[in-house]
Design a protein around this motif. Structure first.
Motif, PDB file in Angstrom:
ATOM      1  N   TYR A 191      -5.359   6.194  -1.186  1.00  0.00           N
ATOM      2  CA  TYR A 191      -4.289   5.199  -1.182  1.00  0.00           C
ATOM      3  C   TYR A 191      -4.290   4.413  -2.486  1.00  0.00           C
ATOM      4  O   TYR A 191      -5.289   4.336  -3.194  1.00  0.00           O
ATOM      5  N   PHE A 211      -9.385   3.884  -2.171  1.00  0.00           N
ATOM      6  CA  PHE A 211      -8.291   3.351  -2.978  1.00  0.00           C
ATOM      7  C   PHE A 211      -8.425   3.700  -4.454  1.00  0.00           C
ATOM      8  O   PHE A 211      -9.522   3.857  -4.989  1.00  0.00           O
ATOM      9  N   ARG A 241      -3.455   0.465  -3.623  1.00  0.00           N
ATOM     10  CA  ARG A 241      -3.121  -0.897  -3.234  1.00  0.00           C
ATOM     11  C   ARG A 241      -2.245  -1.519  -4.314  1.00  0.00           C
ATOM     12  O   ARG A 241      -2.511  -1.361  -5.497  1.00  0.00           O
ATOM     13  N   ILE A 272       0.844  -1.195   0.000  1.00  0.00           N
ATOM     14  CA  ILE A 272       0.000   0.000   0.000  1.00  0.00           C
ATOM     15  C   ILE A 272       0.878   1.244   0.000  1.00  0.00           C
ATOM     16  O   ILE A 272       2.001   1.236   0.549  1.00  0.00           O
TER      17      ILE A 272
END
Length: 554
Positions: A421, A450, A423, A404
């Motif tokens: 974020y 994400f 992944r 991450i």
């Protein structure tokens, strides 16, 4: 940190994981520590100069070989953050319940029990014996993040408040959107295209497709005998058992409730004793008799299913169930899993279309025992995992570790909004984190934290989200028809333990016999129902009905 692996414990046969044990110490022991060792709030929890060690028991989650802080960065982070040494007794996930029971039988149990997914019956029994301590006041006083999550989800707070008014667990709260309907079927779309077949919509269509997979060299390699039309792993794996998915074309039901449903009159009934279930078993037997179901379905492990789905060279598996494609191939192998699509729920012969629903009532994954001298410290430690930062550490580990990272500027999520974020693929990499061992909190917008992948065809999270929102959730079993998690008194818990142990073992055995044809379904059905009753099914249903009625009248 001291790590103890439970390898030498003897075997013991225990009914459904509930046992009665002697207390490891007097309750007063947990109150013998001065409050002077604690900081006023925040982190660290323990004032400098005080050595505090707390013992934990847990099972090893997937992608975790140890929780030893010398290896596992999440454990080290929590120890550094809190000033607490974590003395963890760890065992395999498969053995954790049995070894937990052995530990409890001996009375020499740890301060904290983690990731045991305790039932109401277990919590009620251990709570009534004074082995698990009440946590609601500790949470209210020392865990603002846990308290806020419980306040935002009163149904979860109510679910884990026992008949005596106490909470004996800190529940894990929140899941991905797709997790509520994660019993999905994956079917090879390339094989459908190879044979000129449409995506099946009914159970009869599905039968025809599987038969074509078997007989018409679906993978096109010239060998008409190497295809496995439908596989799975009933004994292990993330929803790799195809029974719940297929059964929902005959009767809405969920293994999350133990196949207990509520009818329109508020009556509790057992889906696996209905005529609809009988018809489902006949359908499964038809698939098996015609060679469309993998003969290893009832015995193979999730690792064997992965080996089948990841077969080097030609693809040989037509369909399987699973929470994601990760149950049969690495998510980084986009060329392989892109051949599969998430098949929407099928329509059964009576027009039933239903997706298996796993309502989020939270999961009982942390309890504190009466030998713990530092319950305040435990509650404050795990309050951190109810923050965004804490959840990231628990699930992924340290930002920038290859699993991450912070999303690049301008990166968007799966619905086109700014992402936080990114992944990264880390299949087969171990010991980056705890992989969500124990309690934490995923808020409702978790899926949108994400980045989406630049190529949508490579984004399994987008596939899971869209299949859930577009195909599964619209036909998911209505919540009001699912038996909720309810509290039981001690005597009711005894009945549940006795009955579920015998009934579940019997059903596992007889289902395999019915499906494989070792036992004729029509000829053996009356005996099946009589055996369920002999094992106490009616007493079990009465207990569930009484508890449900009390729950409705709160």
């Amino acid at each position: 940190m001291k790590i103890k692996k439970l390898l030498g414990l003897g075997l013991c046969t225990l009914a459904a994981g509930i046992i009665f044990v002697g207390c490891g110490s007097d309750d007063s022991e947990s109150a013998s520590v001065s409050d002077d060792i604690y900081t006023e709030s925040g982190y660290p929890i323990i004032k400098e100069g005080n050595d505090v060690s707390i013992s934990f028991f847990t099972g090893l989650r997937a992608s975790v070989s140890t929780y030893d802080s010398a290896v596992n960065p999440t454990t080290k982070h929590l120890e550094d953050l809190t000033g607490i040494k974590m003395d963890i007794t760890e065992t395999t996930s498969a053995d954790k319940k049995q070894k937990f029971n052995v530990m409890m039988t001996g009375g020499d149990y740890t301060d904290v029990i983690l990731d045991m997914w305790s039932s109401h019956s277990e919590l009620a029994l251990y709570g009534s014996q004074g082995i698990f301590i009440p946590l609601e006041d500790l949470i209210a006083e020392h865990a603002p993040n846990i308290q806020a999550a419980l306040d935002a989800h009163p149904e979860i707070r109510d679910t884990w408040t026992m008949e005596d008014g106490h909470m004996y667990t800190i529940p894990r709260i929140g899941n991905s959107t797709h997790s509520e309907v994660s019993q999905r079927m994956w079917i090879n779309k390339q094989w459908l295209d190879n044979l000129g077949l449409d995506i099946p919509k009914t159970t009869e269509d599905f039968y025809d497709v599987l038969k074509a997979f078997k007989e018409q060299d679906a993978n096109g390699n010239g060998d008409p005998n190497d295809e496995v039309p439908l596989s799975g792993a009933i004994t292990s794996g993330w929803n790799t058992n195809p029974i719940p998915y297929i059964a929902n074309a005959f009767i809405p039901c969920t293994n999350a409730s133990g196949y207990l449903n509520i009818d329109e009159n508020g009556k509790v009934y057992y889906a696996r004793s209905t005529d609809e279930w009988k018809e489902f078993l006949k359908y499964m037997n038809r698939l098996y008799e015609d060679g469309l179901i993998d003969p290893l379905l009832f015995t193979q492990t999730s690792d064997q299913l992965m080996k089948l789905g990841s077969n080097p060279g030609d693809i040989i598996m037509g369909a399987t169930t699973g929470g994601s494609v990760s149950v049969f191939t690495n998510t980084s192998n986009t060329a392989r899993w892109n051949e599969y699509i998430a098949l929407p729920p099928l329509e059964g012969p009576e027009g039933v279309v239903s997706a298996v629903r796993s309502p989020d009532y939270g999961s009982a994954v942390l309890s504190i025992t009466n030998v713990c001298k530092y319950p305040e410290a435990v509650v404050r430690m795990f309050d951190y995992l109810y923050t965004e930062e804490g959840l990231i550490w628990s699930q992924f580990g340290e930002i920038g570790n290859g699993a991450i990272d912070i999303a690049p500027e301008g990166a968007l999520n799966i619905i086109g909004e700014p992402a936080k974020y990114i992944r990264l693929p880390f299949d087969n990499v171990k010991d980056l984190s705890w992989n969500r061992m124990g309690p934490d909190y995923r808020p409702a917008d978790y899926d949108l934290w994400f980045t989406a992948k630049e190529n949508p065809a490579e984004d399994i999270e987008k596939v899971l989200y869209e299949s859930a929102v577009n195909d599964y959730l619209p036909v998911a079993q209505p919540l009001e028809t699912i038996m909720p998690k309810v509290a039981f008194d001690t005597e009711e818990s005894r009945i549940i333990v006795d009955v579920t142990t015998n009934v579940n073992m019997y059903i596992d055995q007889v289902t395999a016999e019915f499906v494989t044809g070792k036992k004729d379904i029509d000829a053996g059905w009356d005996e099946y129902i009589e055996t369920l009753d002999r094992y106490g099914l009616q007493d079990y249903l009465k207990v569930q009905q009484d508890a449900y009625d009390r729950n409705q009248n709160k």
